[in-house]
Design an enzyme around this catalytic site. Structure first.
Site, PDB file in Angstrom:
ATOM      1  N   GLU A  65      66.484 -56.669  65.920  1.00  0.00           N
ATOM      2  CA  GLU A  65      65.279 -55.945  66.320  1.00  0.00           C
ATOM      3  C   GLU A  65      64.151 -56.868  66.785  1.00  0.00           C
ATOM      4  OE1 GLU A  65      62.549 -54.435  63.409  1.00  0.00           O
ATOM      5  OE2 GLU A  65      62.109 -52.661  64.597  1.00  0.00           O
TER       6      GLU A  65
ATOM      7  N   GLU B 117      61.428 -52.430  69.857  1.00  0.00           N
ATOM      8  CA  GLU B 117      60.545 -51.287  69.581  1.00  0.00           C
ATOM      9  C   GLU B 117      59.265 -51.415  70.402  1.00  0.00           C
ATOM     10  OE1 GLU B 117      59.366 -50.460  65.505  1.00  0.00           O
ATOM     11  OE2 GLU B 117      57.930 -48.958  66.188  1.00  0.00           O
TER      12      GLU B 117
ATOM     13  N   ASP C   2      60.045 -56.107  67.602  1.00  0.00           N
ATOM     14  CA  ASP C   2      58.853 -55.281  67.829  1.00  0.00           C
ATOM     15  C   ASP C   2      58.041 -56.006  68.896  1.00  0.00           C
ATOM     16  OD1 ASP C   2      59.213 -53.338  65.644  1.00  0.00           O
ATOM     17  OD2 ASP C   2      58.830 -55.034  64.321  1.00  0.00           O
TER      18      ASP C   2
ATOM     19  N   HIS D  77      66.338 -56.222  60.808  1.00  0.00           N
ATOM     20  CA  HIS D  77      64.958 -55.757  60.933  1.00  0.00           C
ATOM     21  C   HIS D  77      64.012 -56.947  61.070  1.00  0.00           C
ATOM     22  CE1 HIS D  77      61.220 -53.943  58.955  1.00  0.00           C
ATOM     23  NE2 HIS D  77      61.438 -53.146  59.978  1.00  0.00           N
TER      24      HIS D  77
ATOM     25  N   HIS E 171      55.163 -57.521  64.915  1.00  0.00           N
ATOM     26  CA  HIS E 171      55.192 -56.155  64.404  1.00  0.00           C
ATOM     27  C   HIS E 171      53.837 -55.465  64.435  1.00  0.00           C
ATOM     28  CE1 HIS E 171      54.710 -53.136  61.229  1.00  0.00           C
ATOM     29  NE2 HIS E 171      55.901 -52.733  61.628  1.00  0.00           N
TER      30      HIS E 171
HETATM   31  O1  G3P Z   1      61.641 -49.792  63.853  1.00  0.00           O
HETATM   32  C1  G3P Z   1      62.201 -49.300  62.686  1.00  0.00           C
HETATM   33  C2  G3P Z   1      61.292 -49.680  61.643  1.00  0.00           C
HETATM   34  O2  G3P Z   1      61.093 -51.044  61.840  1.00  0.00           O
HETATM   35  C3  G3P Z   1      60.017 -48.931  61.774  1.00  0.00           C
HETATM   36  O3  G3P Z   1      59.138 -49.460  60.945  1.00  0.00           O
HETATM   37  O4  G3P Z   1      56.993 -50.514  60.764  1.00  0.00           O
HETATM   38  O5  G3P Z   1      59.009 -51.861  60.350  1.00  0.00           O
HETATM   39  O6  G3P Z   1      58.422 -51.177  62.663  1.00  0.00           O
HETATM   40  P1  G3P Z   1      58.369 -50.807  61.215  1.00  0.00           P
HETATM   41 CA    CA Z   2      60.240 -51.857  64.073  1.00  0.00          CA
END
Ligand code: G3P
Ligand code: CA
Length: 309
Positions: A58, A155, A60, A31, A73
């Site tokens: 991941e 994302e 963002d 993450h 993010h």
């Molecule tokens: O993308 C999965 C999770 O990361 C969603 O929450 O706010 O950390 O992007 P966030």
């Molecule tokens: Ca995310």
């Protein structure tokens, strides 16, 4: 400090060379990289996650004024960079700093700042923000040098806001995936978004053929029609609280042919009924039967999955 950090960084790269490919069906999703240990969405966090055995890493995504996808993010740069020190005159009326007000060249002058207490030192100013392409190049470069096949898990964040600002967010995203060979159902990528409208646009307008994940807040899970989600996505990414409340969410999704990748497992923040994060992860992975999970501490989830039921 800088020398110590560089040594640690290269040790993790070296560790990756000896980390055998994993064949477990359950996946570790790092993450924002190994964000529990070093600044989120930096090459160091991604390389560390790789060395710790993550299956997917991941990113963002935000976008600069000159149309470059960057890994961040939040909607604004405030929490995770020193933008307020570097460009005090560039804040908007709401007092915040938006990535689309800065060129990539300007973004690259910023340094990342840790925002979570007791993690990497907040005062450290070692790392820069990275572009989506740089993140992909790092993962693909390590795949080549280690022989592993680690995937990316981008994302689409605030896509509508960037498009409304006149930026080619979705077009650039799809072009970038294609440029790096992420095409077709077997591509080692999951594209995630909270907006079903954006995912449907990717599928219909951009003919997106790679696996997609419908993210869901806790409230969204309660109302979800899994069969409908399965018409455009290959899985769901629910808030783990929704599964803790009602574990049958997992079987409902599986019956519709959907994978289940909940967020977010953390070694330094887990429900008090567990003795540690590993115990929480074990329950979700082997009792609730999730297919993988987002974690800030990919080494911990790797160990839990590899130890088995
Ligand atoms: O993308 C999965 C999770 O990361 C969603 O929450 O706010 O950390 O992007 P966030
Ligand atoms: Ca995310």
């Amino acid at each position: 400090m800088q020398r110590y950090f560089q040594t640690a960084f290269f040790l993790f790269i070296a560790a990756a060379l000896f980390c055998a490919p994993t064949f477990s069906e359950k996946i570790v999703i790092a993450h924002r990289g190994a964000s529990g240990y070093v600044n989120e969405h930096t090459l160091a966090a991604y390389a560390m996650a790789y060395g710790m055995g993550a299956d997917y890493i991941e990113q963002d995504l935000g976008m600069t004024k000159d149309g470059v996808l960057i890994c961040m993010h939040d909607r604004t740069l405030d929490r995770t960079s020193n933008v307020a020190d570097m460009f005090p005159e560039r804040k908007r009326e709401d007092g915040k700093y938006y990535p689309e007000d800065f060129t990539l060249e300007e973004i690259k002058t910023l340094r990342c700042v840790e925002s979570v207490p007791k993690r990497f030192p907040r005062e450290a100013r070692l790392l820069q923000m990275v572009t989506f392409e740089e993140a992909i190049q790092l993962v693909q470069g390590l795949n080549r040098s280690t022989g592993r096949t680690v995937g990316i898990y981008p994302e689409l964040k605030d896509a509508a806001a960037y498009e409304n600002a006149g930026l080619p967010y979705l077009k650039t995203f799809m072009e970038t995936l294609a440029r790096y060979g992420y095409e077709g159902a077997d591509a080692t990528v999951y594209v995630q978004c909270f907006s079903s409208g954006i995912l449907k646009r990717l599928k219909e307008e951009y003919k997106c053929s790679v696996p997609m994940i419908q993210l869901m807040s806790s409230d969204m899970v309660e109302e979800a029609d899994m069969k409908e989600v399965a018409t455009y996505a290959q899985g769901i990414g629910p808030d783990k609280k929704a599964i803790a409340r009602d574990p049958s969410v997992v079987s409902r999704a599986h019956e519709a042919g959907l994978k289940v990748h909940p967020y977010t497992f953390r070694s330094d923040a887990f429900p008090s009924k567990f003795k540690d994060a590993a115990e929480e992860m074990h329950l979700f992975l082997f009792e609730y039967d999730i297919d993988g999970g987002f974690t800030d501490h990919p080494d911990v989830m790797r160990r839990v999955i590899d130890a088995g039921n």
